[in-house]
Design a protein around this motif. Sequence first.
Motif, PDB file in Angstrom:
ATOM      1  N   LEU A  34      -7.450  12.796  -3.639  1.00 50.07           N
ATOM      2  CA  LEU A  34      -8.061  12.084  -2.515  1.00 50.07           C
ATOM      3  C   LEU A  34      -7.847  12.860  -1.219  1.00 50.07           C
ATOM      4  O   LEU A  34      -6.734  13.296  -0.920  1.00 50.07           O
ATOM      5  CB  LEU A  34      -7.438  10.691  -2.377  1.00 50.07           C
ATOM      6  N   LEU A  43     -10.560   9.079   2.268  1.00 51.35           N
ATOM      7  CA  LEU A  43     -10.163   7.974   3.135  1.00 51.35           C
ATOM      8  C   LEU A  43     -10.392   8.425   4.568  1.00 51.35           C
ATOM      9  O   LEU A  43      -9.836   9.444   5.004  1.00 51.35           O
ATOM     10  CB  LEU A  43      -8.683   7.634   2.900  1.00 51.35           C
ATOM     11  N   SER A  84     -16.023   0.068   2.122  1.00 49.12           N
ATOM     12  CA  SER A  84     -16.297   0.965   1.012  1.00 49.12           C
ATOM     13  C   SER A  84     -17.703   1.511   1.216  1.00 49.12           C
ATOM     14  O   SER A  84     -18.676   0.745   1.260  1.00 49.12           O
ATOM     15  CB  SER A  84     -16.193   0.214  -0.323  1.00 49.12           C
ATOM     16  N   LEU A 120     -11.715  -3.562   5.148  1.00 45.75           N
ATOM     17  CA  LEU A 120     -11.870  -2.142   4.843  1.00 45.75           C
ATOM     18  C   LEU A 120     -13.337  -1.969   4.480  1.00 45.75           C
ATOM     19  O   LEU A 120     -13.972  -2.908   3.991  1.00 45.75           O
ATOM     20  CB  LEU A 120     -10.992  -1.733   3.657  1.00 45.75           C
ATOM     21  N   ILE A 158      -4.540  -1.155   1.123  1.00 47.12           N
ATOM     22  CA  ILE A 158      -5.326   0.073   0.983  1.00 47.12           C
ATOM     23  C   ILE A 158      -4.980   0.759  -0.332  1.00 47.12           C
ATOM     24  O   ILE A 158      -5.868   1.185  -1.086  1.00 47.12           O
ATOM     25  CB  ILE A 158      -5.054   1.030   2.172  1.00 47.12           C
ATOM     26  N   LEU A 214     -13.551   5.399   1.669  1.00 52.09           N
ATOM     27  CA  LEU A 214     -12.921   4.167   2.137  1.00 52.09           C
ATOM     28  C   LEU A 214     -12.638   4.358   3.624  1.00 52.09           C
ATOM     29  O   LEU A 214     -12.000   5.335   4.022  1.00 52.09           O
ATOM     30  CB  LEU A 214     -11.623   3.894   1.375  1.00 52.09           C
ATOM     31  N   GLN A 215     -13.132   3.444   4.449  1.00 50.37           N
ATOM     32  CA  GLN A 215     -13.022   3.576   5.903  1.00 50.37           C
ATOM     33  C   GLN A 215     -12.153   2.481   6.491  1.00 50.37           C
ATOM     34  O   GLN A 215     -12.308   1.297   6.183  1.00 50.37           O
ATOM     35  CB  GLN A 215     -14.421   3.518   6.535  1.00 50.37           C
ATOM     36  N   THR A 216     -11.258   2.873   7.382  1.00 50.74           N
ATOM     37  CA  THR A 216     -10.402   1.934   8.111  1.00 50.74           C
ATOM     38  C   THR A 216      -9.938   2.627   9.385  1.00 50.74           C
ATOM     39  O   THR A 216      -9.858   3.860   9.440  1.00 50.74           O
ATOM     40  CB  THR A 216      -9.190   1.505   7.256  1.00 50.74           C
ATOM     41  N   VAL A 227       0.336   7.718  -1.261  1.00 47.83           N
ATOM     42  CA  VAL A 227      -1.077   7.992  -1.541  1.00 47.83           C
ATOM     43  C   VAL A 227      -1.245   9.385  -2.145  1.00 47.83           C
ATOM     44  O   VAL A 227      -1.984   9.574  -3.121  1.00 47.83           O
ATOM     45  CB  VAL A 227      -1.922   7.844  -0.259  1.00 47.83           C
ATOM     46  N   ILE A 277      -7.778  12.771   2.857  1.00 43.07           N
ATOM     47  CA  ILE A 277      -7.554  11.829   3.956  1.00 43.07           C
ATOM     48  C   ILE A 277      -7.920  12.517   5.264  1.00 43.07           C
ATOM     49  O   ILE A 277      -7.412  13.603   5.565  1.00 43.07           O
ATOM     50  CB  ILE A 277      -6.088  11.359   4.000  1.00 43.07           C
ATOM     51  N   LEU A 292      -7.406   1.566  -3.623  1.00 44.50           N
ATOM     52  CA  LEU A 292      -7.531   2.895  -4.227  1.00 44.50           C
ATOM     53  C   LEU A 292      -7.213   2.834  -5.727  1.00 44.50           C
ATOM     54  O   LEU A 292      -7.888   3.471  -6.541  1.00 44.50           O
ATOM     55  CB  LEU A 292      -6.594   3.879  -3.527  1.00 44.50           C
ATOM     56  N   TYR A 310     -12.355   6.782  -5.097  1.00 48.82           N
ATOM     57  CA  TYR A 310     -12.805   7.241  -3.784  1.00 48.82           C
ATOM     58  C   TYR A 310     -12.591   8.754  -3.670  1.00 48.82           C
ATOM     59  O   TYR A 310     -11.605   9.302  -4.179  1.00 48.82           O
ATOM     60  CB  TYR A 310     -12.037   6.529  -2.674  1.00 48.82           C
TER      61      TYR A 310
END
Length: 410
Positions: A82, A48, A267, A265, A31, A4-6, A75, A84, A35, A45
């Motif tokens: 996940l 991130l 994906s 966002l 976000i 997941l990209q932001t 998160v 990050i 998730l 995911y």
Amino acid sequence: MKFLQTSDWHLGKIFYETSLIQDQVHFLNQIIDELKLSQKNNAPYDALLIPGDIYDRSVPPSDAVNILNDFFTTVHKEFPELHIFITSGNHDSPERLNFCAKILSDSNIHICATTKEFTTPFILRTESEKAAIYQLPFLTPYSIEKTDEENNDAQNEFDFSNNTRLKFQQELYEEACKQIKKDVENHADCISIFCGHLFTLNSTVSDSERSNIGTADQVDASLFDFFDYGAIGHIHSFQKAGKKNLYYSGSPLAYSFDDSKDKFLLSVTICKNQPAKITKIPVEPLHKVTRLEGSFSDFYGPTSKTELIQTHKNDFIEIICTDEVLPSSPMPLLKTVFPNVLSFKMKSFFAENSNQMIAERRKIIEGNSLNKSENLFEAFFDEINQTAQIDQNLKEEEKKIFLNYAKGIL
């Protein structure tokens, strides 16, 4: 492997003297919702990716730090597997962002704010794939040195006479990519992922980026073609950079009235030796950012447009008034209709002022004045203040600092 990209959150940003903290909490919650949804659908995911500009300024306000702390706490608690990846941008303070980075890495939060280990990837493993993730912070002059020349470590970092150190964005990223590429070849069994913060050639920018990018060098996107995928930040609209898999997600909120209103966002699903599959996930703002143009009577009074007012009542509003005569005390009147009106401009003055600014800038650039650098800096300073609606004069001490710096790099 699924990412997941932001990016370009700019936590703590003040928009026309209005705090955006609640708006930013709103998109951070989205976000978390994404998730949760992916986990519920048995397609969680793996990582991130956040390539830069976490904060809006190097010393962020306490409420911005608090909402980031709450976000990471939530998160990590709900998605402990996940990973990050956070890369510092030009708005971030590397030292502050890097605080407790080694400890946080044990909790799958990987912060890259320096160039000390940019050629060493984090190897992310799933049941079926491996990814080598390279993080590179926003590069400042002299932050990277050539590897094929003798370096003088004892030389002061502010000694601009050291020609072995690289100054400009293109040459900095050329050297960085050359060094990373050697390591990528050692991980041929991995998906190679780049996470960085830069301004690529031919990118489309808006007012919210223009004042921050200034005259920064653009970087040729083809430098990153050897990566399987690149997640980059710095530009506030979604766009592809170059011909291969290098993408800006854009900022999750509009930070100027000419920003793109469509925010996403990304994906990203990618397998080795296959093109990435990219899905845009819309971000719904707490307040839309809207520019309205028309006569003052369209927005206030007995002939006002009721449907238009109801549609945009909750938005952050800029009014461009087409009347020839300035109404008396327009903002207090408009606030009774649009509680979040932030800006009011007369179209005739707006156009005249914009054209005058462009003409003055062109005159300086094309001129042969001995004080050309000084004049450009003064014009840039005035434009920044006007954009931010700040009434502040350039101090002699500030001008002296700039001129001393300019003598060193030009």
